[in-house]
Design an enzyme around this catalytic site. Structure first.
Site, PDB file in Angstrom:
ATOM      1  N   GLY A  14       0.791  -1.229   0.000  1.00  0.00           N
ATOM      2  CA  GLY A  14       0.000   0.000   0.000  1.00  0.00           C
ATOM      3  C   GLY A  14       0.818   1.271   0.000  1.00  0.00           C
ATOM      4  O   GLY A  14       0.414   2.269   0.603  1.00  0.00           O
ATOM      5  N   MET A  92      -4.225  -6.870  -6.890  1.00  0.00           N
ATOM      6  CA  MET A  92      -3.702  -7.878  -7.809  1.00  0.00           C
ATOM      7  C   MET A  92      -4.759  -8.903  -8.211  1.00  0.00           C
ATOM      8  O   MET A  92      -4.521 -10.115  -8.189  1.00  0.00           O
ATOM      9  CB  MET A  92      -2.486  -8.578  -7.191  1.00  0.00           C
ATOM     10  CG  MET A  92      -1.367  -7.628  -6.810  1.00  0.00           C
ATOM     11  SD  MET A  92      -0.790  -6.601  -8.203  1.00  0.00           S
ATOM     12  CE  MET A  92       0.020  -7.862  -9.191  1.00  0.00           C
ATOM     13  N   ARG A  93      -5.911  -8.421  -8.587  1.00  0.00           N
ATOM     14  CA  ARG A  93      -6.956  -9.299  -9.094  1.00  0.00           C
ATOM     15  C   ARG A  93      -7.484  -8.717 -10.402  1.00  0.00           C
ATOM     16  O   ARG A  93      -7.672  -7.508 -10.520  1.00  0.00           O
ATOM     17  CB  ARG A  93      -8.122  -9.423  -8.101  1.00  0.00           C
ATOM     18  CG  ARG A  93      -7.753 -10.000  -6.751  1.00  0.00           C
ATOM     19  CD  ARG A  93      -7.404 -11.462  -6.828  1.00  0.00           C
ATOM     20  NE  ARG A  93      -8.521 -12.271  -7.308  1.00  0.00           N
ATOM     21  CZ  ARG A  93      -8.408 -13.545  -7.656  1.00  0.00           C
ATOM     22  NH1 ARG A  93      -7.234 -14.144  -7.642  1.00  0.00           N
ATOM     23  NH2 ARG A  93      -9.461 -14.218  -8.071  1.00  0.00           N
ATOM     24  N   LEU A  95     -10.391  -7.824 -12.684  1.00  0.00           N
ATOM     25  CA  LEU A  95     -11.785  -7.505 -12.372  1.00  0.00           C
ATOM     26  C   LEU A  95     -12.709  -7.970 -13.497  1.00  0.00           C
ATOM     27  O   LEU A  95     -12.352  -7.926 -14.671  1.00  0.00           O
ATOM     28  CB  LEU A  95     -11.931  -5.996 -12.165  1.00  0.00           C
ATOM     29  CG  LEU A  95     -11.096  -5.437 -11.008  1.00  0.00           C
ATOM     30  CD1 LEU A  95     -11.045  -3.920 -11.081  1.00  0.00           C
ATOM     31  CD2 LEU A  95     -11.647  -5.904  -9.665  1.00  0.00           C
ATOM     32  N   HIS A 111      -0.216   1.949 -13.493  1.00  0.00           N
ATOM     33  CA  HIS A 111       0.528   0.840 -14.104  1.00  0.00           C
ATOM     34  C   HIS A 111       1.968   1.272 -14.327  1.00  0.00           C
ATOM     35  O   HIS A 111       2.216   2.396 -14.790  1.00  0.00           O
ATOM     36  CB  HIS A 111      -0.114   0.452 -15.442  1.00  0.00           C
ATOM     37  CG  HIS A 111       0.557  -0.715 -16.100  1.00  0.00           C
ATOM     38  ND1 HIS A 111       0.436  -2.000 -15.637  1.00  0.00           N
ATOM     39  CD2 HIS A 111       1.387  -0.771 -17.181  1.00  0.00           C
ATOM     40  CE1 HIS A 111       1.149  -2.812 -16.411  1.00  0.00           C
ATOM     41  NE2 HIS A 111       1.733  -2.086 -17.347  1.00  0.00           N
ATOM     42  N   GLU A 145     -10.631  -3.768 -20.786  1.00  0.00           N
ATOM     43  CA  GLU A 145      -9.358  -4.266 -21.320  1.00  0.00           C
ATOM     44  C   GLU A 145      -8.266  -4.100 -20.275  1.00  0.00           C
ATOM     45  O   GLU A 145      -8.019  -2.989 -19.793  1.00  0.00           O
ATOM     46  CB  GLU A 145      -8.976  -3.497 -22.588  1.00  0.00           C
ATOM     47  CG  GLU A 145      -7.669  -3.979 -23.206  1.00  0.00           C
ATOM     48  CD  GLU A 145      -7.198  -3.115 -24.369  1.00  0.00           C
ATOM     49  OE1 GLU A 145      -6.081  -3.339 -24.825  1.00  0.00           O
ATOM     50  OE2 GLU A 145      -7.966  -2.222 -24.794  1.00  0.00           O
ATOM     51  N   LEU A 146      -7.603  -5.176 -19.902  1.00  0.00           N
ATOM     52  CA  LEU A 146      -6.577  -5.134 -18.862  1.00  0.00           C
ATOM     53  C   LEU A 146      -5.465  -4.154 -19.237  1.00  0.00           C
ATOM     54  O   LEU A 146      -4.869  -4.277 -20.317  1.00  0.00           O
ATOM     55  CB  LEU A 146      -5.986  -6.529 -18.656  1.00  0.00           C
ATOM     56  CG  LEU A 146      -4.916  -6.653 -17.563  1.00  0.00           C
ATOM     57  CD1 LEU A 146      -5.516  -6.351 -16.199  1.00  0.00           C
ATOM     58  CD2 LEU A 146      -4.286  -8.030 -17.577  1.00  0.00           C
ATOM     59  N   ASP A 147      -5.208  -3.177 -18.354  1.00  0.00           N
ATOM     60  CA  ASP A 147      -4.195  -2.134 -18.582  1.00  0.00           C
ATOM     61  C   ASP A 147      -4.440  -1.381 -19.884  1.00  0.00           C
ATOM     62  O   ASP A 147      -3.516  -0.790 -20.460  1.00  0.00           O
ATOM     63  CB  ASP A 147      -2.778  -2.733 -18.594  1.00  0.00           C
ATOM     64  CG  ASP A 147      -2.402  -3.383 -17.271  1.00  0.00           C
ATOM     65  OD1 ASP A 147      -2.919  -2.949 -16.232  1.00  0.00           O
ATOM     66  OD2 ASP A 147      -1.604  -4.335 -17.288  1.00  0.00           O
TER      67      ASP A 147
END
Length: 217
Positions: A14, A92-93, A95, A111, A145-147
């Protein structure tokens, strides 16, 4: 202007959460963190939240038989705080589309690369091995879309001839701790928005993918 309600999602130490806590305490951000949610009980970020007097929520993803049921439980917990903004700070999942759509336009992620370069993992090593002269980090709105969501702010970091993945990561982390609070500040001041078209608007001007705000290290 009324302060915005923020829920922060974490899985680990964190450090970006701490940067945002500090920016709120200094008056930089017109908002308050209503809760910190972690999918891991032992996450150090929960201790940071407790020290700052912020309510903590733990929802262990391993207790659910599907991503959908886990995300539904998170949505119920998050929505009880009526947040204006969701901040992913080392969560870290991956979604589900339903979760992302539910918070469309009010969920940010950071990112460690200059997106659209190097989506996914091991970005620092990949940038070095590619012979890049610059690396950095990107705060972007979250889409399915991831990242791949539209960038809001980027911080370029020069890659030094002596760099390895660890040394570069440390400097990128320092840049993250500057631009993530800034992005949250701009959102909470209604200066940073995701338009229905998918474009990002800053201070009334639509940013192009090639011309979004660059914050130098």
């Amino acid at each position: 202007m009324a302060e915005k309600s923020i829920v922060v999602l974490i899985s680990g130490s964190g450090s970006n959460l701490q940067a945002i806590i500090d920016a709120i305490a200094s008056g930089q951000i017109n908002g308050r963190i209503a809760a910190v949610l972690s999918n891991k009980e032992g996450a150090f970020g929960l201790e940071r939240a407790e020290k700052a007097g912020i309510p903590q929520i733990v929802i262990n993803h391993q207790a659910f038989d599907s991503r959908e049921s886990f995300d539904a439980a998170m949505m119920e917990a998050i929505d009880s705080h009526q947040p204006d903004l969701i901040v992913l700070a080392g969560f870290m999942r991956i979604l589900t589309p339903a979760f992302v759509r539910h918070y469309q336009g009010r969920m940010l992620n950071i990112h460690p690369s200059l997106l659209p370069k190097y989506k996914g993992l091991n970005t620092h090593l990949r940038a070095i091995e590619a012979g890049d002269s610059q690396h950095g980090c990107t705060v972007h709105f979250v889409t399915e879309e991831l990242d791949g969501g539209p960038p809001a702010l980027q911080a370029p970091v020069d890659i030094l001839p002596t760099d390895n993945a660890d040394s570069l990561q440390q400097r990128v982390h320092s840049a993250e701790h500057k631009i993530y609070p800034l992005a949250v500040e701009l959102f909470c001041a209604d200066r940073l928005k995701l338009l229905a078209s998918g474009a990002v608007q800053l201070d009334g001007s639509t940013l192009t993918p090639e011309g979004f705000q660059l914050i130098q290290e």
